[in-house]
Structures are given as structure tokens and as C-alpha cells.
Design an enzyme around this catalytic site. Structure first.
Site, mmCIF file in Angstrom:
data_model
loop_
_atom_site.group_PDB
_atom_site.id
_atom_site.type_symbol
_atom_site.label_atom_id
_atom_site.label_comp_id
_atom_site.label_asym_id
_atom_site.label_seq_id
_atom_site.Cartn_x
_atom_site.Cartn_y
_atom_site.Cartn_z
ATOM 1 N N CYS A 238 5.243 -21.377 -9.409
ATOM 2 C CA CYS A 238 4.441 -22.428 -8.790
ATOM 3 C C CYS A 238 4.482 -22.342 -7.267
ATOM 4 O O CYS A 238 3.941 -23.193 -6.580
ATOM 5 C CB CYS A 238 4.885 -23.798 -9.276
ATOM 6 S SG CYS A 238 6.626 -24.114 -8.977
ATOM 7 N N ARG B 8 7.459 -32.598 -11.126
ATOM 8 C CA ARG B 8 8.670 -32.159 -10.433
ATOM 9 C C ARG B 8 9.309 -33.419 -9.852
ATOM 10 O O ARG B 8 8.651 -34.153 -9.129
ATOM 11 C CB ARG B 8 8.278 -31.191 -9.314
ATOM 12 C CG ARG B 8 9.443 -30.454 -8.732
ATOM 13 C CD ARG B 8 9.797 -30.643 -7.308
ATOM 14 N NE ARG B 8 8.857 -30.821 -6.277
ATOM 15 C CZ ARG B 8 8.548 -29.902 -5.359
ATOM 16 N NH1 ARG B 8 9.049 -28.707 -5.429
ATOM 17 N NH2 ARG B 8 7.749 -30.206 -4.375
ATOM 18 N N ASN C 267 8.184 -20.234 -2.601
ATOM 19 C CA ASN C 267 8.148 -20.656 -1.189
ATOM 20 C C ASN C 267 9.574 -20.763 -0.652
ATOM 21 O O ASN C 267 9.887 -20.303 0.440
ATOM 22 C CB ASN C 267 7.451 -22.009 -1.048
ATOM 23 C CG ASN C 267 6.038 -21.979 -1.580
ATOM 24 O OD1 ASN C 267 5.464 -20.907 -1.691
ATOM 25 N ND2 ASN C 267 5.497 -23.132 -1.914
ATOM 26 N N ASP C 268 10.418 -21.394 -1.458
ATOM 27 C CA ASP C 268 11.812 -21.512 -1.042
ATOM 28 C C ASP C 268 12.618 -20.269 -1.403
ATOM 29 O O ASP C 268 13.476 -19.851 -0.636
ATOM 30 C CB ASP C 268 12.452 -22.751 -1.680
ATOM 31 C CG ASP C 268 12.059 -24.010 -0.930
ATOM 32 O OD1 ASP C 268 12.176 -24.010 0.308
ATOM 33 O OD2 ASP C 268 11.610 -24.969 -1.566
ATOM 34 N N HIS D 45 4.693 -27.547 4.287
ATOM 35 C CA HIS D 45 4.012 -28.475 3.388
ATOM 36 C C HIS D 45 2.672 -28.941 3.933
ATOM 37 O O HIS D 45 1.773 -29.278 3.169
ATOM 38 C CB HIS D 45 4.939 -29.610 2.994
ATOM 39 C CG HIS D 45 5.937 -29.169 1.965
ATOM 40 N ND1 HIS D 45 7.241 -28.906 2.257
ATOM 41 C CD2 HIS D 45 5.765 -28.851 0.657
ATOM 42 C CE1 HIS D 45 7.848 -28.478 1.159
ATOM 43 N NE2 HIS D 45 6.980 -28.436 0.175
ATOM 44 N N ARG E 254 10.771 -21.182 6.385
ATOM 45 C CA ARG E 254 9.365 -21.116 5.985
ATOM 46 C C ARG E 254 8.418 -21.837 6.937
ATOM 47 O O ARG E 254 7.203 -21.681 6.839
ATOM 48 C CB ARG E 254 9.188 -21.643 4.548
ATOM 49 C CG ARG E 254 9.519 -23.108 4.386
ATOM 50 C CD ARG E 254 9.641 -23.501 2.925
ATOM 51 N NE ARG E 254 8.436 -24.095 2.397
ATOM 52 C CZ ARG E 254 8.355 -24.687 1.210
ATOM 53 N NH1 ARG E 254 9.422 -24.748 0.420
ATOM 54 N NH2 ARG E 254 7.255 -25.220 0.786
ATOM 55 N N GLU F 271 14.366 -21.525 -7.249
ATOM 56 C CA GLU F 271 13.912 -21.384 -5.869
ATOM 57 C C GLU F 271 15.068 -21.130 -4.916
ATOM 58 O O GLU F 271 14.915 -21.219 -3.706
ATOM 59 C CB GLU F 271 13.074 -22.590 -5.446
ATOM 60 C CG GLU F 271 13.691 -23.940 -5.694
ATOM 61 C CD GLU F 271 12.752 -25.099 -5.339
ATOM 62 O OE1 GLU F 271 11.732 -24.882 -4.667
ATOM 63 O OE2 GLU F 271 13.071 -26.236 -5.725
HETATM 64 C C1 PEP Z 1 8.498 -23.606 -3.850
HETATM 65 O O1 PEP Z 1 9.513 -23.729 -3.167
HETATM 66 O O2 PEP Z 1 7.970 -22.505 -4.110
HETATM 67 C C2 PEP Z 1 7.821 -24.799 -4.388
HETATM 68 C C3 PEP Z 1 6.808 -24.675 -5.211
HETATM 69 O O3 PEP Z 1 8.246 -26.010 -3.962
HETATM 70 P P1 PEP Z 1 7.876 -26.614 -2.520
HETATM 71 O O4 PEP Z 1 6.861 -25.725 -1.882
HETATM 72 O O5 PEP Z 1 7.359 -27.998 -2.751
HETATM 73 O O6 PEP Z 1 9.189 -26.608 -1.815
HETATM 74 MG MG MG Z 2 10.524 -25.598 -3.125
#
Ligand code: PEP
Ligand code: MG
Length: 583
Positions: free
Chosen positions: A514, A342, A466-467, A199, A477, A443
């Protein structure tokens, strides 16, 4: 091993976290060792010692007020509130009175009295064992550290007080550290640990600060004042570059800035392929301050508003009014476009004091009480946020999206709570927009595998890659040791993505993405060919993605996606896609 390009310069390779080139002096952010000596005072020294202590408190107060003003200017009210807490602690009679009592009655020097009182407070708060008090304790210790620095005459700089442009070098930057970086003074940052989708990296992109993470031991290789180049495109940091390298990078930076200016020209053109297939190109938002950049880069909406920033850098969960004011302002500014809020995804690498016992002490936080799980376990927290979203819904076009869904039951339970909040508001005649779309983040592999069932009960799906990648290929990650295994092009990931898009479309629902993958130009065509309806990316990535979409034909992209999905050789696929002509 780092490479030495000539006697003095050093090239360190890490993971590119946020694009752009930063050139400047290093500021190595390290916790200072503040050692002091215990000294017994003579009675005649007490008055002078108390004066010395009060001067240190006064200096600390001035310092805190100065940094508060800067944070207020750059990051807004919600972040400045963190600093207010520090002022309150400093002004708390218990804090100063106890220290002065020790100086007077126990004839301790100010440093020793300060440490004794801090120890006492620390022990009391630790016994309470609650996350809220643990955070409170950290705040008190932080203020204590400031006072100690002044007593000892140290003038070390804190991150939030940085007053000249620098490249920040740190072991790690938590999302809250990153939020306290001031764009105006941060030329770039580089850290020992972290991954591309941590993040802190995502926030850096939002703030458009070049960043490289996962450099392993950069903090021990660099000293404050070293001249650095942070190349956030390639994931490289060059220490004390030669004149030629410096000149080349300066030129490259100019070229990139000129390219961005060029790309900005297509800002108002539609995100549409050569053969007329239109998609939505939206922006992700980490803080409301980024709305300006999103609109400036031509975003047609907010595809993911990460609301966690409201919970970070503070000692308690936000109130309904804070949520409401925030959502109302973003909804209004983004009109005529929509904003997907979200619901909070606290947990994983984003921990915040929620007033919950034991929260944050999990051995595997990414597999723990995170996102919707936390919300369903503590419905009051969830309801506060939902009430605020629903109240703000009449001010613009808001949609709601749940994170970390793994089962149909979770979706149904979240919707049940949402319906309950709607009923409560209706009974009080509070106006709420009609037909607010509710979607699910896909995700987790489990959500991807039941995407058809989820799609049947929601208005849209949004791929949180991402997840999804970390859970599919079992690669943390934020762990730089396994970063090379974090592969968005893994066939398992690509197959899951295609499966989700098809499942959504079969149910008549739109499907977006996203995660950071949506803003990766090397996969734009493949995602287009799979039928992705919406790309939600960092504001700065919008022009580049739009350019690719406008230069591609949908028919070509579909063929490419089919070929990629039929691929039997992961290695050959990687080779082909790393050559842009091949894709
Ligand atoms: C993701 O997991 O791709 C996502 C957009 O959420 P975050 O990166 O906030 O976990
Ligand atoms: Mg996520």
C-alpha cells in the site's frame, strides 16, 4: 541553479509529488507581517475605537462563516468543525470583553489592546504546556490575526478562502494545510520543502491535484500573479512560460486527459495478466470523500484507509461516534468490496493534538512515538477506534491493519487489546462481524526480517514501502536534500520485499503493498513477478497499473523478478529499469 529559458521565463526543478499538469496564476502563500503602532487614546475617542474593533470582529465573523460554508461543501463536516472552533473563540466573551476593557480603561488603541490580550492568553496557555492547549493557543492567535488584518485594513487571502483557481506556492504544506485546499480552486501546488512520499504529496494524489515539492526556494522566486506551469509528472515548475511552451503544455495536458479517458475504458475489466493470473487492484483512501474516485477508477476494495484525517485540523481526538459514522459510511459504499482500516498512525509528519503531554516535541518524530507505539502507550485512544471499527464491521466488509509494527510483542499486545474490546462489546450484546481479518503493515526492516513470524499470527501482510524505504536506506521521506537517495529500486529494498512476499505465502497468507511504490508503473512487473497479491494505489493510478498488468504475462514477470533479484550491479539495474523496454 534554476535555468532561464529566455529573458523572463524560469524553469525550477523539484520532486514530482502528484501527477498531472496545472496551468494558472501563482498564489504565494506567506504569513503576513502585521505591524501596528501603539496609540494612546483620548477619552472622547473610546467609543469610536470600540466601534472600530466591533466592526473588525464582525468582518472576521463573516469571513469565517464564508470559509466554513466552502469547506463544508467541498470537504465535509469533519473539516468544517475546525472552523467552528474559530467562531467559538471569536464569540467568547473573554476575548472581546478583555479587549474592550483595555480600550476603555487603559486608553489603548484597538490593535494594541488586541495584542496585549493575545500575549496574555499566549503566556497562560504556554504555561499549561499541554499539546491540546498549545493547539488551542494557535487557534486563538489565528483568530486574532484575522481581526488584526481587518483593523489594519489588510485584505490578504488565507489558503482556505481562496476563491479563484490558482497554483499555490508555499514553503511547506502540512497535511492539514493540504486538506484545507479546495480542489475546485487549486490548479496545482509547489513547495520549497518535502519529498515524494510526504503526506502532503500523498494527499495531493488523493485529491488529484498536480504537485511538485522540494523546490528549495520557489517562494522567493515567484510572486503572486506570475503565470505558472506545474508539471507534476516531471517535477518541474515553469515560471512565465513563453507562448510556445504554454501551447505545448496545453496540448500535452489534453493528450494526458485523453489518455486517462482511454484508460478509464478498462475500468470494469479484471486486473489480470495475459496468462490469467489475477491480482487485486485496490485504492488507498486519505479521506472518505475519495470513495467516489476509487469506485470511479475501478478499485476492487480499499487496501489502506488512512484514518489520521479524523485527528488532524481539530483541537481534540475524535469521539467513538465520529469514527463509527465514518467507517460505517465507507464500509457501506464500498460493498461488495472490503475496506482495510489502518488504525491511526499519528506521529512522524502527521501530528495531531491528542491531549498528551509533550507529544509532538520529539527530536526525531519518525523514530518516535508513532502509530502502534502511541496506541499501545495510550490504550484508551486505541480502544475508542477499535470499538468503532468493530461496531461498523456489521455494515460491510472491514479488515483491521496495524501500522509501524516492529516486533511480535507489539502485534500480540495490539491483538490482546482488540480481543478485550471484542469481549466488552459482546458483554453488551453489541453485534460485531465474525472472523474480521487482522493484518500488519510491514514498513520497518525489523518487521520485514520477521515477516514469517508475523505472518504466522496474522491474516495478511501489507508492505508500507514509503516507510520501509526510509528506514531501510536511512533517508527521511520528507527531506528534499536527500530525496535522490530515496530509491525504491535499492537492492536492499527489493530483497526485503521479496522476502516478505515469500514469508507471507509460506505461511499461507496473502501479501499486499500500500506504499506509493505499488502505484509506480516502472516496478509493476517486478512486483507481479515476486508474487504480490494486492496492489493498493492512489485511485488515479489504478487504470495505468491495470493496463500494465493486462499487457504482461505472469511467467515473463517471474523471470524479470528473478533476474532483478540476482542483480549484482545497482547502477546497471537502475539503467535497465529506467528504460521501459528493458523491464
Ligand atoms: C507506508 O509507509 O508505505 C504507508 C502506506 O503508510 P504511510 O504512508 O501513511 O506512512
Ligand atoms: Mg507508513
Amino acid at each position: 541553479m534554476p535555468e532561464r529559458s529566455h529573458s523572463k521565463s524560469l524553469i525550477l526543478r523539484g520532486i514530482p509529488a502528484s501527477p498531472g499538469i496545472g496551468i494558472g496564476k501563482a498564489f504565494v502563500f506567506k504569513e503576513e507581517a502585521l505591524s501596528y503602532v501603539f496609540r494612546a487614546l483620548g477619552r472622547d475617542e473610546v467609543r469610536k475605537e470600540i466601534q472600530r474593533f466591533r466592526t473588525a470582529v464582525m468582518k472576521t465573523r463573516t469571513e469565517i462563516i464564508q470559509s466554513r460554508d466552502k469547506v463544508l461543501k467541498v470537504l465535509g463536516k469533519s473539516h468544517a468543525a475546525l472552523i467552528d472552533v474559530h467562531l467559538l473563540i471569536l464569540e467568547d466573551a473573554l476575548f472581546s470583553k478583555d479587549i474592550e476593557k483595555k480600550i476603555t480603561q487603559e486608553l489603548m488603541n484597538a490593535e494594541a489592546a488586541l495584542v496585549a490580550v493575545l500575549d496574555n492568553i499566549g503566556r497562560t496557555f504556554s504555561k499549561l504546556g499541554d499539546e491540546y492547549f498549545r493547539q488551542r493557543k494557535d487557534d486563538i492567535m489565528d483568530v486574532g490575526k484575522h481581526v488584526m488584518r481587518h483593523l489594519l485594513g489588510h485584505t490578504g487571502v488565507m489558503l482556505s478562502q481562496l476563491s479563484e483557481r490558482a497554483i499555490i506556492i508555499a514553503h511547506d504544506l502540512s497535511p492539514s494545510d493540504t486538506l484545507s485546499l479546495k480542489e475546485e480552486f487549486t490548479e496545482g501546488f509547489a513547495t520549497d520543502i518535502g519529498g515524494r512520499t510526504s503526506h502532503a504529496a500523498i494527499l495531493a494524489q488523493g485529491l488529484e491535484i498536480p504537485a511538485v515539492v522540494g523546490l528549495k526556494d520557489i517562494t522567493s522566486q515567484i510572486s503572486t500573479g506570475d503565470l505558472l506551469i506545474v508539471d507534476g509528472n516531471e517535477g518541474v515548475v515553469i515560471v512565465n512560460p513563453s507562448m510556445t511552451t504554454l501551447e505545448n503544455y496545453r496540448k500535452e495536458r489534453e493528450v494526458q486527459l485523453a489518455q486517462s479517458r482511454e484508460l478509464e475504458k478498462i475500468k470494469d475489466l479484471p486486473a489480470q495478466t495475459k496468462d490469467g493470473h489475477k491480482v487485486i487492484l485496490a485504492s488507498n483512501l486519505e479521506t472518505p470523500e475519495e470513495v467516489k474516485a476509487a469506485l470511479g477508477h475501478g478499485a476492487e476494495g480499499i487496501g489502506l484507509y488512512r484514518t489520521e484525517f479524523l485527528y488532524l485540523n481539530r483541537t481534540h481526538a475524535p469521539t467513538e461516534e465520529e469514527h463509527y459514522e465514518n467507517y460505517r459510511s465507507v464500509a457501506r459504499q464500498m460493498l461488495p468490496y472490503s475496506v482495510i482500516i489502518r488504525t491511526m498512525d499519528i506521529g512522524g509528519d502527521k501530528l495531531a493534538p491528542m491531549g498528551i503531554d509533550g507529544f509532538g516535541d520529539e527530536p526525531n518524530p519518525f523514530l518516535g512515538l508513532r502509530g502502534i507505539r502511541l496506541c499501545l502507550r495510550y490504550p484508551d485512544l486505541f480502544k475508542t477506534q477499535l470499538r468503532a471499527i468493530l461496531r461498523a464491521s456489521v455494515e460491510g466488509k472491514l479488515k483491521i491493519m496495524y501500522p509501524m509494527i516492529t516486533s511480535l510483542e507489539e502485534l500480540r499486545e495490539a491483538n490482546r487489546i482488540l480481543a478485550e474490546v471484542k469481549r466488552e462489546l459482546a458483554s453488551k450484546n453489541v453485534p460485531v462481524a465474525k472472523n474480521i481479518e487482522v493484518g500488519v503493515m510491514v514498513e520497518t526492516p525489523s518487521a520485514a526480517m520477521i515477516a514469517d513470524l508475523l505472518a504466522a499470527e496474522t491474516d495478511f501482510l501489507s508492505l508500507g514501502t514509503n516507510d520501509l524505504i526510509q528506514y531501510t536506506v536511512a533517508v527521511d521521506r520528507v527531506n528534499e536534500n536527500v530525496a535522490s537517495l530515496y530509491n525504491p529500486l535499492h537492492l536492499a529494498v527489493l530483497r526485503l520485499i521479496e522476502r516478505v512476499i515469500t514469508a507471507g505465502h509460506n505461511a499461507g497468507k496473502w501479501v499486499g503493498m500500500c506504499g506509493e511504490m505499488a502505484g509506480d508503473p516502472s516496478v509493476t512487473k517486478i512486483l507481479l513477478g515476486m508474487g504480490l497479491d494486492e496492489y493498493s494505489v492512489a485511485a488515479s493510478a489504478i487504470p495505468k497499473i491495470k493496463m500494465i498488468l493486462r499487457e504482461t504475462s505472469y511467467e515473463e514477470a517471474k523471470k524479470l523478478a528473478e533476474e532483478v533479484l540476482r542483480s549484482k550491479d545497482q547502477e546497471a539495474l537502475m539503467k535497465r529499469l529506467s528504460n521501459p523496454k528493458g523491464a
